[in-house]
Design a protein around this motif. Structure first.
Motif, PDB file in Angstrom:
ATOM      1  N   VAL A 126       0.882  -1.165   0.000  1.00  0.00           N
ATOM      2  CA  VAL A 126       0.000   0.000   0.000  1.00  0.00           C
ATOM      3  C   VAL A 126       0.923   1.220   0.000  1.00  0.00           C
ATOM      4  N   ASP A 127       0.888   1.996  -1.069  1.00  0.00           N
ATOM      5  CA  ASP A 127       1.899   3.043  -1.216  1.00  0.00           C
ATOM      6  C   ASP A 127       1.373   4.214  -2.047  1.00  0.00           C
ATOM      7  N   HIS A 128       2.076   5.335  -1.937  1.00  0.00           N
ATOM      8  CA  HIS A 128       1.690   6.522  -2.716  1.00  0.00           C
ATOM      9  C   HIS A 128       2.854   7.063  -3.558  1.00  0.00           C
ATOM     10  N   HIS A 129       3.838   6.214  -3.820  1.00  0.00           N
ATOM     11  CA  HIS A 129       4.923   6.637  -4.720  1.00  0.00           C
ATOM     12  C   HIS A 129       4.666   6.052  -6.105  1.00  0.00           C
ATOM     13  N   ILE A 130       5.356   6.574  -7.122  1.00  0.00           N
ATOM     14  CA  ILE A 130       5.083   6.004  -8.445  1.00  0.00           C
ATOM     15  C   ILE A 130       5.593   4.575  -8.487  1.00  0.00           C
ATOM     16  N   LYS A 131       4.899   3.786  -9.271  1.00  0.00           N
ATOM     17  CA  LYS A 131       5.182   2.357  -9.276  1.00  0.00           C
ATOM     18  C   LYS A 131       6.587   2.108  -9.802  1.00  0.00           C
ATOM     19  N   GLU A 132       7.359   1.346  -9.055  1.00  0.00           N
ATOM     20  CA  GLU A 132       8.750   1.112  -9.441  1.00  0.00           C
ATOM     21  C   GLU A 132       8.883  -0.185 -10.236  1.00  0.00           C
ATOM     22  N   ALA A 133       9.175  -1.273  -9.569  1.00  0.00           N
ATOM     23  CA  ALA A 133       9.420  -2.513 -10.288  1.00  0.00           C
ATOM     24  C   ALA A 133       8.105  -3.203 -10.619  1.00  0.00           C
ATOM     25  N   MET A 134       8.097  -3.958 -11.705  1.00  0.00           N
ATOM     26  CA  MET A 134       6.936  -4.791 -11.980  1.00  0.00           C
ATOM     27  C   MET A 134       7.067  -5.996 -11.076  1.00  0.00           C
ATOM     28  N   GLN A 135       6.315  -6.011 -10.048  1.00  0.00           N
ATOM     29  CA  GLN A 135       6.471  -7.056  -9.049  1.00  0.00           C
ATOM     30  C   GLN A 135       5.128  -7.739  -8.912  1.00  0.00           C
ATOM     31  N   ASP A 136       5.152  -9.021  -8.640  1.00  0.00           N
ATOM     32  CA  ASP A 136       3.907  -9.735  -8.467  1.00  0.00           C
ATOM     33  C   ASP A 136       3.468  -9.693  -7.011  1.00  0.00           C
ATOM     34  N   TYR A 137       2.652  -8.729  -6.676  1.00  0.00           N
ATOM     35  CA  TYR A 137       2.152  -8.655  -5.309  1.00  0.00           C
ATOM     36  C   TYR A 137       0.839  -9.412  -5.233  1.00  0.00           C
ATOM     37  N   ILE A 138       0.547  -9.987  -4.071  1.00  0.00           N
ATOM     38  CA  ILE A 138      -0.771 -10.626  -3.996  1.00  0.00           C
ATOM     39  C   ILE A 138      -1.849  -9.576  -3.745  1.00  0.00           C
ATOM     40  N   TYR A 139      -1.415  -8.418  -3.307  1.00  0.00           N
ATOM     41  CA  TYR A 139      -2.369  -7.307  -3.200  1.00  0.00           C
ATOM     42  C   TYR A 139      -1.592  -6.025  -3.391  1.00  0.00           C
ATOM     43  N   GLU A 140      -2.119  -5.103  -4.204  1.00  0.00           N
ATOM     44  CA  GLU A 140      -1.436  -3.824  -4.297  1.00  0.00           C
ATOM     45  C   GLU A 140      -2.411  -2.675  -4.414  1.00  0.00           C
ATOM     46  N   ASP A 141      -2.076  -1.608  -3.736  1.00  0.00           N
ATOM     47  CA  ASP A 141      -2.849  -0.377  -3.822  1.00  0.00           C
ATOM     48  C   ASP A 141      -1.811   0.741  -3.894  1.00  0.00           C
ATOM     49  N   ILE A 142      -1.472   1.114  -5.116  1.00  0.00           N
ATOM     50  CA  ILE A 142      -0.432   2.129  -5.320  1.00  0.00           C
ATOM     51  C   ILE A 142      -1.068   3.344  -5.982  1.00  0.00           C
ATOM     52  N   GLN A 143      -1.113   4.448  -5.246  1.00  0.00           N
ATOM     53  CA  GLN A 143      -1.831   5.650  -5.706  1.00  0.00           C
ATOM     54  C   GLN A 143      -0.898   6.851  -5.644  1.00  0.00           C
ATOM     55  N   PRO A 144      -0.103   7.053  -6.696  1.00  0.00           N
ATOM     56  CA  PRO A 144       0.927   8.091  -6.637  1.00  0.00           C
ATOM     57  C   PRO A 144       0.373   9.516  -6.529  1.00  0.00           C
ATOM     58  N   ARG A 145      -0.900   9.701  -6.820  1.00  0.00           N
ATOM     59  CA  ARG A 145      -1.418  11.079  -6.739  1.00  0.00           C
ATOM     60  C   ARG A 145      -1.600  11.524  -5.295  1.00  0.00           C
ATOM     61  N   ILE A 146      -1.812  10.551  -4.408  1.00  0.00           N
ATOM     62  CA  ILE A 146      -2.175  10.887  -3.031  1.00  0.00           C
ATOM     63  C   ILE A 146      -0.968  11.446  -2.266  1.00  0.00           C
ATOM     64  N   GLY A 147      -1.222  12.488  -1.458  1.00  0.00           N
ATOM     65  CA  GLY A 147      -0.149  13.186  -0.771  1.00  0.00           C
ATOM     66  C   GLY A 147       0.572  12.380   0.295  1.00  0.00           C
ATOM     67  N   ALA A 148      -0.174  11.613   1.061  1.00  0.00           N
ATOM     68  CA  ALA A 148       0.444  10.837   2.147  1.00  0.00           C
ATOM     69  C   ALA A 148      -0.110   9.420   2.129  1.00  0.00           C
ATOM     70  N   CYS A 149       0.757   8.468   2.428  1.00  0.00           N
ATOM     71  CA  CYS A 149       0.301   7.073   2.477  1.00  0.00           C
ATOM     72  C   CYS A 149      -0.727   6.899   3.594  1.00  0.00           C
ATOM     73  N   THR A 150      -0.551   7.698   4.654  1.00  0.00           N
ATOM     74  CA  THR A 150      -1.486   7.674   5.775  1.00  0.00           C
ATOM     75  C   THR A 150      -2.932   7.876   5.308  1.00  0.00           C
ATOM     76  N   THR A 151      -3.122   8.739   4.318  1.00  0.00           N
ATOM     77  CA  THR A 151      -4.462   8.996   3.791  1.00  0.00           C
ATOM     78  C   THR A 151      -5.089   7.706   3.255  1.00  0.00           C
ATOM     79  N   LEU A 152      -4.287   6.912   2.563  1.00  0.00           N
ATOM     80  CA  LEU A 152      -4.797   5.644   2.027  1.00  0.00           C
ATOM     81  C   LEU A 152      -5.176   4.696   3.163  1.00  0.00           C
ATOM     82  N   VAL A 153      -4.301   4.631   4.171  1.00  0.00           N
ATOM     83  CA  VAL A 153      -4.559   3.727   5.290  1.00  0.00           C
ATOM     84  C   VAL A 153      -5.815   4.179   6.044  1.00  0.00           C
ATOM     85  N   LEU A 154      -5.962   5.487   6.220  1.00  0.00           N
ATOM     86  CA  LEU A 154      -7.152   6.013   6.899  1.00  0.00           C
ATOM     87  C   LEU A 154      -8.425   5.569   6.176  1.00  0.00           C
TER      88      LEU A 154
END
Ligand SMILES: [Mn+2]
Length: 503
Positions: free
Chosen positions: A107-135
């Motif tokens: 769960v992250d807010h940076h631009i997607k780096e490696a093509m990785q096989d996650y079993i779950y991913e929520d990557i939202q680079p527009r969001i200012g803080a990762c905390t916002t996603l967790v909230l």
């Protein structure tokens, strides 16, 4: 989003790992995530790589709230029946120690780096803080926020968004508002007033001495420093007479942090940060203040052998020279674009969701996409388009362009395009969020056949100033003209889906 619960329940234990040398956002995200996982009945532990001494403000949070994090070493391994959730970073990235693990979620807010096989991913680079996603997860699963968690989360967003100035999306704004009702103001004041160290003063001074001016613009390259210090420097430089744009930047180990201010008549800080980070990073913010990050690897791929300082200067100066400003009712697009470039376009028969503002609100509202805000009154309607795009429309124009469809099951173009964070409409007293989960509850309208416009494809950047606000068109977008008083920008991809060219 629902799947994160099923996921956590499948594992014996969940490890939550933020990036190395975690900062406030990383810690708040990890702690929030721990509470979420525990609310599902699973066991959770925060692990991190770095040092066991922290800056004073971080130490205070950890000790006051007894946040337990386990310091790990090289070669740390978790079991096959265990899950690793990386927060505020991505597994395999340079800023996070690689834990040996089979099951990985991010769960992250940076631009997607490696093509990785996650079993779950929520990557939202527009969001200012990762905390916002967790909230948002905590809210979605009804986890009660106590004062300590609210305070830490508030501080996480505060620190990661340049003191609520840069890189805020409407989702971060909503998070801030919500946490403000719950947090411990004394603690936050204390943290706020102890964020700089005495050594920071020297960086501050040298940063100010190392500025360069180009007409109305100031550029300042500052040695590695605290994010908020960078914000302070750009605020101060903005106060210089004759300056209306400030670009301050500071090197980081895997990139460069940007802090931007603009009080220019028509270039917003937000568009400048987008211009700077386009293809090489991420950024966001508001009219006057914005922030962003340029990723070193990307930069080296896209612009090899160019110094960062020179790239920043050229991009900004060129941009300010290039953009053409058009004001509806004043500038005549028929005089500006050559006749052979203009063509007629007919709106396809498409169905979109819409709502009457008065059905939900009693007062004026702000119509918010993640990228910007328009204002509207109770008499207006709001159309929900594609790609998280919504816009207000006066009832009068609506009558002309759309007809209401009564069948609830009509297929709507709006439906497949919202993400789980969606868009929102907000008044002083109420918030209405429209996401992929509730989009089906809204009314449907269909474009009427006669809807024709003149159109021109843009080969340069054009900014249109309308009664609703300023809208920026980039190369490949279209300018659509109803009349000299009513013309606007349409995203290139949306144009193709919603208009037919008439030959
Ligand atoms: Mn962060």
């Amino acid at each position: 989003m629902g799947e994160i619960r099923n996921l956590c329940e499948r594992f014996r234990k969940v490890y939550i790992q933020p990036h190395n040398y975690p900062d406030a956002d990383a810690i708040a995200s990890a702690w929030g995530m721990k509470k979420l996982v525990e609310s599902f009945g699973a066991e959770a532990e925060i692990i991190y790589y770095g040092s066991n001494t922290f800056k004073p403000n971080i130490s205070k949070i950890l000790s006051d709230y007894r946040i337990r994090m386990t310091l790990i070493n090289e070669g740390y391994e978790i079991g096959e029946e265990e899950l690793l959730i990386n927060v505020d970073c991505q597994y395999g990235a340079a800023n996070v120690h690689k834990v040996v693990a089979k099951n990985i979620a991010v769960v992250d807010h940076h631009i997607k780096e490696a093509m990785q096989d996650y079993i779950y991913e929520d990557i939202q680079p527009r969001i200012g803080a990762c905390t916002t996603l967790v909230l948002n997860y905590l809210k979605q699963f009804g986890v009660r926020l106590d004062q300590p968690l609210a305070t830490v989360m508030y501080y996480g967003i505060f620190m990661d968004t340049d003191m609520f100035n840069g890189r805020m999306t409407t989702l971060d704004e909503d998070a801030k508002k919500e946490l403000t009702a719950l947090y411990d103001k004394n603690i936050i004041d204390h943290l706020r007033l102890s964020s700089l160290s005495f050594e920071d003063l020297k960086i501050y001074a040298s940063g100010i001495l190392k500025t360069e001016r180009y007409q109305n613009i100031i550029f300042s390259g500052i040695e590695e420093c605290d994010d908020n210090l960078l914000g302070h420097i750009s605020d101060l430089l903005m106060e210089i007479e004759g300056i209306n744009i400030v670009i301050a930047y500071s090197q980081r180990s895997n990139g460069c942090k940007l802090s931007i201010r603009s009080y220019h008549d028509y270039f917003t800080a937000e568009e400048l940060v987008r211009e700077l980070t386009d293809g090489i990073g991420s950024g966001g913010g508001h009219e006057n203040k914005a922030g962003g990050y340029i990723v070193k690897n990307r930069l080296e791929q896209v612009h090899p052998r160019v110094s960062l300082g020179i790239l920043i200067r050229t991009k900004i100066i060129d941009y300010c020279r290039e953009v053409r400003l058009l004001q509806t009712g004043k500038d005549n697009p028929y005089d500006i674009f050559s006749r052979d470039k203009l063509f007629r376009a007919k709106k396809k028969k498409i169905c979109l969701r819409f709502l009457d503002i008065r059905d939900y609100f009693k007062e004026d509202v702000a119509v918010k996409t993640l990228e910007g805000t328009a204002t509207a009154s109770v008499k207006d309607k709001v159309i929900i388009g594609v790609k998280n795009d919504i816009w207000p429309i006066s009832s009068e124009t609506f009558e002309k362009k759309y007809q209401v469809v009564d069948h609830k099951n009509t297929k709507c173009l709006s439906d497949g395009y919202l993400d789980e964070y969606g868009v929102s409409i907000q008044s002083d007293s109420m918030l209405l969020r429209i996401t992929k989960d509730n989009i089906h509850e809204f009314k449907i309208c269909m474009t009427v056949e006669e809807s024709m416009v003149d159109a021109v494809k843009l080969y340069e950047k054009v900014k249109v100033r309308t009664v609703w606000g300023d809208f920026l068109g980039k190369r490949g977008d279209y300018l659509l003209i109803n009349s000299l008083e009513d013309y606007y920008i349409c995203d290139g991809e949306i144009f193709k889906q919603t208009y037919d060219k008439i030959v």
